[in-house]
Design a protein around this motif. Structure first.
Motif, PDB file in Angstrom:
ATOM      1  N   PHE A 100       2.885  -2.630   7.396  1.00 46.83           N
ATOM      2  CA  PHE A 100       2.095  -3.863   7.451  1.00 46.83           C
ATOM      3  C   PHE A 100       0.603  -3.570   7.611  1.00 46.83           C
ATOM      4  N   GLU A 101       0.269  -2.599   8.436  1.00 45.21           N
ATOM      5  CA  GLU A 101      -1.146  -2.338   8.703  1.00 45.21           C
ATOM      6  C   GLU A 101      -1.879  -1.878   7.442  1.00 45.21           C
ATOM      7  N   ARG A 102      -1.324  -0.886   6.754  1.00 46.05           N
ATOM      8  CA  ARG A 102      -1.991  -0.375   5.560  1.00 46.05           C
ATOM      9  C   ARG A 102      -1.929  -1.392   4.418  1.00 46.05           C
ATOM     10  N   GLY A 103      -0.811  -2.130   4.322  1.00 46.55           N
ATOM     11  CA  GLY A 103      -0.724  -3.179   3.309  1.00 46.55           C
ATOM     12  C   GLY A 103      -1.772  -4.253   3.532  1.00 46.55           C
ATOM     13  N   ALA A 104      -1.979  -4.627   4.783  1.00 45.51           N
ATOM     14  CA  ALA A 104      -2.995  -5.634   5.114  1.00 45.51           C
ATOM     15  C   ALA A 104      -4.395  -5.127   4.785  1.00 45.51           C
ATOM     16  N   GLN A 105      -4.655  -3.861   5.052  1.00 42.62           N
ATOM     17  CA  GLN A 105      -5.959  -3.286   4.718  1.00 42.62           C
ATOM     18  C   GLN A 105      -6.212  -3.340   3.215  1.00 42.62           C
ATOM     19  N   ALA A 106      -5.192  -3.057   2.422  1.00 43.62           N
ATOM     20  CA  ALA A 106      -5.333  -3.100   0.967  1.00 43.62           C
ATOM     21  C   ALA A 106      -5.620  -4.513   0.474  1.00 43.62           C
ATOM     22  N   LEU A 107      -5.123  -5.505   1.195  1.00 46.35           N
ATOM     23  CA  LEU A 107      -5.301  -6.909   0.810  1.00 46.35           C
ATOM     24  C   LEU A 107      -6.535  -7.539   1.450  1.00 46.35           C
ATOM     25  N   SER A 108      -7.211  -6.788   2.325  1.00 41.04           N
ATOM     26  CA  SER A 108      -8.365  -7.308   3.083  1.00 41.04           C
ATOM     27  C   SER A 108      -7.953  -8.509   3.932  1.00 41.04           C
ATOM     28  N   LEU A 109      -6.771  -8.422   4.524  1.00 47.20           N
ATOM     29  CA  LEU A 109      -6.260  -9.447   5.424  1.00 47.20           C
ATOM     30  C   LEU A 109      -5.914  -8.811   6.764  1.00 47.20           C
ATOM     31  N   THR A 110      -5.678  -9.659   7.761  1.00 45.56           N
ATOM     32  CA  THR A 110      -5.216  -9.129   9.036  1.00 45.56           C
ATOM     33  C   THR A 110      -3.720  -8.855   8.956  1.00 45.56           C
ATOM     34  N   GLN A 111      -3.272  -7.963   9.811  1.00 45.67           N
ATOM     35  CA  GLN A 111      -1.845  -7.644   9.841  1.00 45.67           C
ATOM     36  C   GLN A 111      -1.031  -8.881  10.194  1.00 45.67           C
ATOM     37  N   SER A 112      -1.555  -9.701  11.099  1.00 44.61           N
ATOM     38  CA  SER A 112      -0.865 -10.919  11.518  1.00 44.61           C
ATOM     39  C   SER A 112      -0.718 -11.898  10.355  1.00 44.61           C
TER      40      SER A 112
ATOM     41  N   LEU B  40      12.758  -7.652   3.807  1.00 48.70           N
ATOM     42  CA  LEU B  40      12.394  -6.308   4.247  1.00 48.70           C
ATOM     43  C   LEU B  40      13.382  -5.782   5.269  1.00 48.70           C
ATOM     44  N   VAL B  41      13.675  -4.499   5.176  1.00 46.57           N
ATOM     45  CA  VAL B  41      14.362  -3.797   6.253  1.00 46.57           C
ATOM     46  C   VAL B  41      13.263  -3.110   7.052  1.00 46.57           C
ATOM     47  N   ARG B  42      13.083  -3.526   8.279  1.00 44.09           N
ATOM     48  CA  ARG B  42      11.922  -3.080   9.055  1.00 44.09           C
ATOM     49  C   ARG B  42      12.175  -1.716   9.696  1.00 44.09           C
ATOM     50  N   THR B  43      12.236  -0.729   8.812  1.00 45.26           N
ATOM     51  CA  THR B  43      12.374   0.661   9.226  1.00 45.26           C
ATOM     52  C   THR B  43      11.046   1.361   8.961  1.00 45.26           C
ATOM     53  N   LYS B  44      10.995   2.648   9.226  1.00 53.91           N
ATOM     54  CA  LYS B  44       9.807   3.445   8.896  1.00 53.91           C
ATOM     55  C   LYS B  44      10.211   4.527   7.896  1.00 53.91           C
ATOM     56  N   PRO B  45       9.735   4.475   6.637  1.00 51.04           N
ATOM     57  CA  PRO B  45       8.905   3.410   6.079  1.00 51.04           C
ATOM     58  C   PRO B  45       9.719   2.163   5.782  1.00 51.04           C
TER      59      PRO B  45
ATOM     60  N   TYR C 223       2.412   0.490   0.347  1.00 53.52           N
ATOM     61  CA  TYR C 223       1.711   1.349   1.304  1.00 53.52           C
ATOM     62  C   TYR C 223       2.556   1.729   2.513  1.00 53.52           C
ATOM     63  N   GLY C 224       3.790   1.256   2.552  1.00 55.91           N
ATOM     64  CA  GLY C 224       4.728   1.718   3.565  1.00 55.91           C
ATOM     65  C   GLY C 224       4.560   1.141   4.954  1.00 55.91           C
TER      66      GLY C 224
END
Length: 294
Positions: free
Chosen positions: A19-31, A49-54, A16-17
């Motif tokens: 942390f926020e959207r990935g967490a939503q897909a997993l039903s978890l918090t971003q933290s 991970l290379v923490r770039t966008k995406p 999902y490109g």
């Protein structure tokens, strides 16, 4: 032992490109997702991970992602054989624009009649799709290269034919009586993106015996918009014949050189996994391609 919950987090964050959207897909918090991936990096001894966008995986992250995809597919097959209820694992594939715009939806329609696995399609040029498979970003792809990757298989699907098309409005405005290769190349044309240069260059060399020339081309990265631009008389376009059958019949587009055709061979590649779903998808690709391609 690897933490497969953390690997699932890595997979979804990359899918999902972020942390926020990935967490939503997993039903978890971003933290929570961030902490799981940090623990994974500590366990495997390096960044994943290379923490770039995406976000992008590191080489180690790519290896872990490939491993997790294989384990997910094998786990699904094992659960089915054991009589346990199993969720259908997603199958990720890389497909080029022209195939997506013409016949790949028929593949998904046929596949969905017997399987509930979500198909995650990644769009890439046919010269780039095999690289995504090689890097473990997808489980299968359509490519113009036939050589299978290590640990994979490939099959020739057929040939996708391309011709130069323009609208009657364009012909009247720019060409009139001078429908020569040189006059057409000196009039406005279309490129999808930087990778489309290869396809058009191949056409110019093989069909016209001319060196590649793109100075007069618009760039328009939309398969539907590509055809619309040609119909509206903005430019000529190199298009798959399959994509514009109706437009040619209706007189909206004209093949500028009906006897000049570029055939691009297409191959289906897939990883060698004991997966009934991937096997069924491969069979659907073969059947539809056999009906659509030369």
């Amino acid at each position: 032992m690897l933490d497969y919950d953390a690997l699932r987090c890595l997979s979804e964050v990359l899918r999902y490109g972020g942390f926020e959207r990935g967490a939503q897909a997993l039903s978890l918090t971003q933290s929570a997702v961030s902490q799981k991936i940090k623990r994974l990096e500590h366990r495997v001894g390096g960044p994943v991970l290379v923490r770039t966008k995406p976000l992008n995986p590191t080489p180690l992250g790519r290896e872990l992602l490939t491993h997790f995809q294989k384990v997910s597919v094998l786990e699904e097959a094992l659960n089915i054989q054991s009589g346990l209820q199993a969720s259908a694992s997603p199958i990720s594939v890389a497909v080029n624009n022209d195939v997506l715009a013409t016949w790949f939806s028929q593949v998904l329609a046929e596949f969905s009649q017997t399987r509930s696995n979500p198909i995650h399609v990644y769009n890439a040029d046919q010269t780039q799709t095999r690289d995504k498979l090689q890097k473990g970003q997808v489980m299968a792809c359509i490519s113009q290269t036939g050589t299978p990757i290590t640990g994979g298989q490939s099959v020739r699907l057929g040939v996708m034919n391309y011709q130069l098309y323009a609208s009657p409005i364009f012909i009247e405005r720019y060409l009139k009586e001078k429908q020569t290769p040189q006059s057409i190349m000196n009039s406005p044309g279309l490129l999808y993106d930087e990778y489309d240069v290869t396809l058009l260059g191949d056409y110019q060399r093989e069909c016209f015996n001319l060196p590649p020339f793109f100075a007069n081309c618009h760039w328009y990265p939309s398969s539907h918009g590509f055809v619309k631009m040609a119909i509206d008389g903005v430019a000529w376009a190199l298009l798959p014949s399959l994509q514009v059958i109706n437009e040619v019949k209706n007189g909206e587009l004209v093949s500028l050189f009906p006897d000049k055709c570029l055939g691009v061979p297409l191959f289906w590649h897939w990883t060698s996994l004991d997966s009934g779903a991937l096997t069924d998808l491969t069979l659907a690709v073969k059947r539809v391609a056999k009906a659509q391609l030369q």
